[in-house]
Design a protein around this motif. Structure first.
Motif, PDB file in Angstrom:
ATOM      1  N   GLU B 126      41.684  42.437  46.923  1.00 31.30           N
ATOM      2  CA  GLU B 126      42.615  42.028  47.979  1.00 31.30           C
ATOM      3  C   GLU B 126      41.916  41.109  49.001  1.00 31.30           C
ATOM      4  O   GLU B 126      42.516  40.161  49.517  1.00 31.30           O
ATOM      5  CB  GLU B 126      43.154  43.287  48.677  1.00 31.30           C
ATOM      6  N   ALA B 127      40.644  41.416  49.240  1.00 38.83           N
ATOM      7  CA  ALA B 127      39.891  40.605  50.194  1.00 38.83           C
ATOM      8  C   ALA B 127      39.756  39.157  49.723  1.00 38.83           C
ATOM      9  O   ALA B 127      39.567  38.242  50.515  1.00 38.83           O
ATOM     10  CB  ALA B 127      38.509  41.224  50.419  1.00 38.83           C
ATOM     11  N   ASN B 128      39.878  38.971  48.413  1.00 43.29           N
ATOM     12  CA  ASN B 128      39.795  37.622  47.837  1.00 43.29           C
ATOM     13  C   ASN B 128      41.171  37.038  47.535  1.00 43.29           C
ATOM     14  O   ASN B 128      41.297  36.084  46.776  1.00 43.29           O
ATOM     15  CB  ASN B 128      38.977  37.652  46.548  1.00 43.29           C
ATOM     16  N   GLY B 129      42.181  37.656  48.056  1.00 41.00           N
ATOM     17  CA  GLY B 129      43.534  37.129  47.831  1.00 41.00           C
ATOM     18  C   GLY B 129      44.119  37.493  46.485  1.00 41.00           C
ATOM     19  O   GLY B 129      45.124  36.936  46.061  1.00 41.00           O
ATOM     20  N   VAL B 130      43.487  38.441  45.818  1.00 40.37           N
ATOM     21  CA  VAL B 130      44.012  38.887  44.520  1.00 40.37           C
ATOM     22  C   VAL B 130      44.892  40.114  44.754  1.00 40.37           C
ATOM     23  O   VAL B 130      44.464  41.074  45.393  1.00 40.37           O
ATOM     24  CB  VAL B 130      42.859  39.210  43.547  1.00 40.37           C
ATOM     25  N   ARG B 131      46.115  40.065  44.237  1.00 41.97           N
ATOM     26  CA  ARG B 131      47.100  41.105  44.541  1.00 41.97           C
ATOM     27  C   ARG B 131      47.217  42.115  43.394  1.00 41.97           C
ATOM     28  O   ARG B 131      47.057  41.750  42.229  1.00 41.97           O
ATOM     29  CB  ARG B 131      48.484  40.486  44.766  1.00 41.97           C
TER      30      ARG B 131
END
Lengths: 404, 404, 404, 404
Positions: B126-131
């Motif tokens: 999530e911290a890398n924009g991965v959902r």
């Protein structure tokens, strides 16, 4: 015991249950052919004026404020106990000792000790031809009786699941007053004994299995309520309308009781009794799933029974809504044509019918005090489990001297 | 991550859930206006011929038998995990590590350890924009979404009771074979994880409360079953028709799981999940009673929601059957005119819609893996209680590193 | 006619019905095994920008504004007519003349003359292997198809009664604008042709009997309405919000149509179609009583069929709610597990399935244009009776040249 | 007229209706506080032995076989006419002439001429303080009374649609014998007068509108039936069990009657009465749609009323199932707690209550004989339309001398 083919009844208590029982005594010989004719001899209550008015309205020939004399009168054959649970034992045992048949409202008693005494007294009396019965009226709702018949006939096969709820909502308002049904010393317990007892008895009656053990939790959502000015049965006015300043007292019973159970025949079950199910007025609902089918009942549609027959062709299977108003349904041949439903009170008439017939023919009416004691033992196991971290709790056995 | 406003999906697994998800991916852009257009890039399965046929039928551009290469392909943006629970963790974690969004079917995993790892991986990604999202599809049945909205808006007040059942009957026949869903190593648990997980998630979602502790019992009614020749999802043929001689194996999961619960917001609850409720096909039923009203839902009538408003005039109160097909009901403005109901599959389309939108807008889709882990922790508490005399069992907290 | 096992479709019209048909064409090969694969070649509409957007959204490869060229294109095998009724005849007849299969939405036409021409054209085309079908989609709701099967199998015996209503409420507001469905020149009639036609076709389909004569009355409750700014299908915004000053126009169709009927097989019937049944959204309800049983259907619970079997034991009789989601129910083996219901749109997929199969196998799809003409003749008799003092009015016979 | 605050009743007829009325007379003072106390003085019938048995069972003090002397006895205040329709006029007119209040079962008479005479006699008697009432009992089902109250209060706005059916199935078997209800000379008409009359009265009562004109059809499905050995009310045994050789006779009444109607307030309506609706036992169903809402009632669920309020927020609209068992519902404060339903017979008790109260207070009980005459005039219009090609037929006006 009766003279001239009459059954002379004396009733103690005349509130909600007393009215329902009176209706049954008035009606039973008008509808059913019975060997004994009921005479509504006397009604008893504590308040002279009130009991006199009740006698006039409900159709009793006499009234009295002294139950002790009532239960020994020569011209009484049967005592009908419709008081709160804390006085059941004393009245019923005295009546049995005096040789009177006894019909006692449920729950049988407020304590196991009392219930055991009552059951033992009933067994002793039975030896002298004196009959006793506990008033689990829902057994005589025709759809429930039909459900039992179908289960007993094997129509749903081996029973796997029971799910039973009894949902009411009459005390959701925190300003509803502290009536006797919310006080442990009078009522014994709250939703558990008042309505939970009904679904325990009903499901055991229908399945022929007994609850062997439980795990439970109970809850009292509203712990303090205004004291009532008057208290009679289900309705009451709070003591004060001017808000905030009314004296209050503690609610000492459960508002809701939930438990899981195993039955001695292998079924597993969920039970829930509550007075906080907003919108459910008298939501006694039972569903039973077996290996060959299922049955489901909802008292709010008391003239219906749902039946699923898993042996039908798979493309025609479904829950059948049986309208339980046909002449070959239990008790119905005495009533109206098909589709012309009956109401809540009729189950009491059916109860009276079966009791009168049992007395006349020397049969043993059911549910007996021993049956009712067994329900009390389940209630007791529920309370013990809830008080001890919901741990698994076995239902105590009925002592040998009682069951005999 | 997507190019040219496309969201390129790779799906692993193509049985019942795979078909439902495929339908959603095919349909979502036909019905909803979305910033990303779904491309059904590839489907993956173990059997080359079967997966090829599935790709053709379900509308996937390519197929593969190697999920490890699928999850690292450059032309894939999202991995949709539709396999049995024993492979969820490995696939999902690998996909997240490769920077792919992940939609994972429920239950999240077969063990708490795996579920914790997955939730932690999702938090890191999530911290890398991965959902990531777990597929509790019933949240997106419009009637359920509406129920949540009404509860959140205070329409039923303070919540007192939850009663939730998920009733099916597809293994009541003892000759039904030992498919993977009846084997603990593949499925993790039986009715509990398969359908009990749904009602746990759904009721927590609707009420906004979490289950804090439980007391439970589980049962396996049929302990030995014929081995299947083939096993795919819900249906299977037993290995032998000539009776008696077919090889059998032990059922290692629960047929039914029952539990009572307390929620952290003060509600008390009953839950039941079973595959032995004869006549109930997909009987996901939930009722919630609050201080101001109640809501009730039955998936077998999925286009309806029952609502009781205790603030209406007392002579007009009752359960209102809301036909959830109006344009101002959740998701419905995209579909047909009022009264033209939708079906089971649509909840998956709504799930796809919300996930696509979250990815496009950088939102956090729900239920998250952490939400799904919390459901697993409830399942775990149920199992522990059932294995230890139904004693009261607290639900373990989510570890700080995961919840963060 | 198709090449390489494809069926190349061109659709005219893309509003409510066009969206429903598109969904069916997109889905049919994903769910059913069929000998032909549908290709969504082109969609046609009058407004270039709108039809382009519709093509993109609904999944058509091309779009056009010229239906005349569309119906003669070499790369089109089937024309799907989804326009208002006033253009059906011209488009369908041209397409048939060009050798294209035709699927035409109901009602077949706005006048008997047009309907007769269309039926005659279909009969001529049939001789050349060109197929035609009218889109009475409700025949393919599985519960309706099952109802027909049960009636045909004699499960309800000799048919005595039909009662059929189609109840909607979307124009009860007098400010709802004057959309095309409320204009006689576009729509032919009001509730009668729009929804009354459905229950005429459905009941004739299910019973196998035809309506022989009627007595009728019709009513227009709101005779003047605001003119719409835009008008597409079922929804529209009135032209003016500032009250009172919006220009209005006359409603030229019926708001409600009621009729009694005798069918050629001896049944008697009541029919009602209305858009003023407040609270009924898509209330297509049919009950049929026969000498051995009854069936009842309500579209608002489209996954259910009620069946009464008068040959069951009298104490177990009742209406069985069949959940029509089993694999052995019509069309259902292709869909989800039992209890996982389907929605409105699925009937269109089933319609597409049956049409594709009929084309592939050289069968005659039903309902034919002649079947649809017969429905028009019933509508015509209803209108004539209503216009002539509700006198008994025979349904005109189909001319020999058409029926042949 | 009564002495010592008693109302002394003499009843003629003691079959199905007589039993229902007796129950009401026995019960009314037990439940309601009334200024007069009912005394069940005498019951009258043609067969000495049978009427004696009925008196004993039903609770009448005396019995007689001479209705002419009964209606003139000094110790009788009210005559309750429960005979078949062919004797209503003679008995009721004689009773009124003798100054007795009269309660007469519906239909008021078998011919218009008789009904007019009765209505005129009632108007004359009214001038002398003698009251009369026709027994349309369904008006006093609490849900129906509530429906009227809500409609009168404007809760559903301007009325557009009425759909009313009364469905029974008790003569679907062609071997069911030719009881008096199937003979025109005794019963006047068949389903039309027996049950159709109820829905005519009920819908006019609820809406406050009168039927102005009709178009109708009637049908007799089984034209010849075995002669009965005995005939009493709804049940009877066919004369012969050995098949084929039993003597038969012609059915001279309608099995089913269907009609469309316009009411004087602008509503349009469908009506159906039949005894051939297999599976429907007492299916009196009424739905009324208005501009602001709708109400719907089904007697088979007589404790419920469905209400749709179109003024609620659009996402919460739906049909509300009002459980008509609250103390603020009509008649209910006298009965049991909420959710404890009542039955068919209770409407007769309510009827008795209202009649007793009207007599005591000098009010005009409804429905009056004039109201009942108006229902007869509707029945007559239905018959005339059905006999004349279903042409539109106006309901004849009540003559001025009667209505005054």
């Amino acid at each position: 015991m009766s003279t001239q083919s009459h059954l002379r009844v004396g009733m103690v208590g005349y509130a909600f249950m007393g009215a329902a029982h009176s209706q049954a005594w008035r009606t039973v010989n008008r509808v059913f052919d019975l060997p004994l004719h009921v005479r509504m001899t006397a009604v008893c209550g504590r308040d002279e004026a009130n009991v006199a008015a009740a006698a006039a309205r409900l159709g009793w020939q006499e009234h009295t404020t002294d139950w002790r004399s009532l239960v020994t009168r020569d011209d009484i054959d049967l005592i009908d106990v419709c008081t709160p649970g804390d006085s059941h034992a004393e009245i019923a045992i005295a009546a049995l000792a005096a040789g009177k048949h006894v019909l006692c409202e449920k729950p049988l008693a407020n304590t196991i000790a009392e219930a055991r005494e009552m059951a033992a007294a009933a067994v002793r009396a039975e030896a002298n031809g004196v009959r006793s019965m506990c008033g689990f009226n829902y057994r005589r709702v025709p759809a429930v009786t039909l459900m039992r018949r179908m289960v007993a006939d094997g129509r749903i096969g081996e029973i796997r699941h029971i799910r039973a709820v009894y949902l009411q909502d009459w005390i959701t308002d925190p300003q509803f007053p502290l009536v006797w049904r919310l006080q442990k010393d009078k009522a014994g317990s709250g939703a558990l004994g008042d309505i939970g007892a009904h679904i325990i008895d009903l499901t055991q009656f229908v399945t022929g299995q007994h609850i062997a053990g439980v795990t439970a939790l109970t809850e009292t959502f509203v712990k303090e309520r205004p004291l009532p000015q008057t208290s009679s049965g289900l309705s009451a006015a709070a003591g004060d309308d001017n808000g905030g300043t009314a004296p209050t007292g503690p609610v000492t019973v459960d508002d809701a009781a939930l438990f899981l159970a195993r039955l001695d025949g292998g079924a597993i079950a969920t039970y829930e009794a509550t007075r906080f199910a907003t919108g459910r007025k008298n939501g006694l609902r039972v569903e039973i799933n077996g290996s060959r089918g299922s049955v489901a009942f909802d008292f709010e549609r008391m003239n219906e029974l749902e039946f699923y027959d898993a042996t039908e062709p798979s493309d025609e299977q479904g829950f059948t809504r049986i309208l339980v108003t046909e002449p070959d349904h239990p008790y119905l041949s005495a009533w109206w044509p098909p589709g012309h439903g009956i109401g809540y009170e009729h189950a009491f008439t059916h109860q009276a019918r079966d009791l009168v017939e049992a007395i006349a023919t020397g049969g043993a009416p059911t549910p007996s005090f021993t049956d009712a004691l067994q329900v009390q033992l389940v209630l007791d196991a529920v309370i013990r489990s809830a008080e001890h971290g919901s741990g698994w709790t076995d239902v105590e056995p009925i002592l040998a001297e009682v069951a005999a």
